[in-house]
Write an enzyme that holds these catalytic residues in place. Structure first.
Site: not given
Ligand code: GLA
Length: 409
Positions: A53, A84, A139, A141, A194
């Site tokens: 990318d 959160s 975390g 990926g 992403d």
């Protein structure tokens, strides 16, 4: 020797109702009021096209059914208050006027960064109260940070009337704001894969993303019609792209492009010889030169594999993409050197258990791998991977199934 084939459980995706109920309940407790609404955005897996990318290359992600949910209420001032469920539920307060590169750390940087980036792009955005909960593994990926940014992007789009989320061109602008938030406020030098995945993917389709100009094509990806399933294995090996190897890989690619006199390595990939002459020019006999050659060779070959993979999907040969996945993993392991013991073990064990192809997905250095398997063999392949981890003395991995799902909304 462990030979267990016992229960490797799959991490479920919450329904929209379940996710909405969770963030609404959290909102009622934290802010004793009703939100203006609930929005959500998916994590992603990239089928192929890794570390292309930021080189202006091609990627082929799908959106996961696993989403991050946000309940949000607009405010009339500059205050952002966030809670959160993943962060001990204490309130984080930030003033929107104080958001700037280097000013924030932690997860609030991703959220406040989106509001900041939209303002930088000229939109009127004020403060807000919001609660967050997610079933995207953190975390792993699988783009939990892009899911967080994108959920806020569509929420702010609606409550402040920006009108961007209603078409793909507007969504590309929201994605660009999320990338700026991540690069400039959260300090992670990632490319745009992403955020485009979370905002621009469609259910039932893979997204052919051309990072040279940001254009996209939807490519039908019907796993169940082909009798296939895509198993995702979260190795639980932690990775971070704000530090270390990711930035170093990106810097090497940029250096190589400068040496070759091109703005991005994509220009080299598009040369009639596929970049062979450029690779030879980079090989100056020094150890640094040889590293550069390997890094660039990965980028060039990976762009070619995206084209090959898309060609197979378009001709209805979904069950023939395995070798391209395997070759992608080998290139990421040997030329780009971003794999790790856990990712390599998933790939080997999954293939030995009958996967048609397997590869790491995302930035690497830990995180997740994907395995394309015959429908009905998901549990057996997962059990074989879990057994291989146990035999190697590694902690238990987690599993989920990827089905091309809806974008942020
Ligand atoms: C991470 C980054 C993306 C991309 C991938 C590798 O997921 O956030 O921008 O570079 O790694 O393809």
């Amino acid at each position: 020797m462990t030979t267990t084939t016992s229960a490797a459980t799959l991490r479920p995706a919450w329904s929209r109702d379940e996710g909405a109920a969770r963030v609404r309940a959290l909102f009622a407790t934290a802010f004793t009021d009703e939100p203006d609404g609930v929005w959500s955005a998916p994590g992603r897996v990239n089928l192929i096209g890794e570390h292309t990318d930021y080189n202006g290359g091609l990627c082929l992600p799908i959106a996961l059914p696993h989403r991050t949910f946000v309940a949000l209420r607009a405010r009339d001032d500059e205050t952002i208050r966030l809670v959160s469920a993943q962060e001990a539920s204490s309130v984080v307060a930030v003033s929107l006027s104080s958001v700037a590169p280097g000013a924030l750390s932690g997860w609030a940087a991703y959220v406040a960064g989106v509001a900041w980036a939209l303002r930088q792009a000229g939109f009127v955005v004020r403060g807000f109260d919001a609660t967050v909960d997610s079933c995207v593994p953190y975390g792993a990926g699988l783009s939990s940070s892009a899911a967080l940014e994108s959920a806020f992007a569509v929420a702010l789009d609606e409550v402040f009337g920006l009108g961007l989320a209603s078409d793909d061109a507007g969504r590309a602008r929201l994605a660009a704001a999320c990338v700026r938030a991540e690069n400039e406020i959260a300090g992670a030098p990632t490319g745009g894969l992403d955020q485009a995945s979370s905002l621009r993917c469609h259910a039932g389709q893979a997204l052919l993303l051309d990072c040279l100009d940001g254009s996209v094509e939807q490519v039908p990806f019907d796993l169940s019609a082909a009798g296939l399933a895509l198993l995702v294995v979260d190795t639980k090996a932690e990775h971070s792209h704000a530090t270390g190897g990711y930035g170093a890989r990106r810097a090497t690619c940029e250096e190589a492009a400068t040496l070759l006199g091109v703005p991005l390595l994509r220009s080299v990939a598009d040369e009639p010889d596929g970049g062979a002459t450029a690779l030879a020019r980079l090989d100056d006999g020094t150890p640094e030169g040889s590293v550069r050659v390997r890094r660039v060779r990965h980028v060039l070959s990976e762009i070619g594999r995206v084209r090959e993979f898309v060609g197979l999907l378009r001709s209805g040969a979904v069950d023939e993409v395995g070798p391209a996945m395997d070759a992608s993993h080998a290139s990421l392991r040997d030329d780009y050197e971003v794999s790790c013991v856990e990712l390599d073990l998933v790939v080997t064990a999954a293939r030995a258990a009958g996967a048609l192809g397997a590869r790491m997905t995302g930035g690497g250095f830990g995180g997740s791998a994907i395995a394309l398997v015959r429908a009905g063999t998901e549990s057996a392949v997962a059990a074989a991977v879990a057994a291989a981890f146990a035999e190697s003395g590694l902690g238990a991995p987690e599993f989920l199934l990827a089905l091309p799902s809806d974008p942020a909304a």
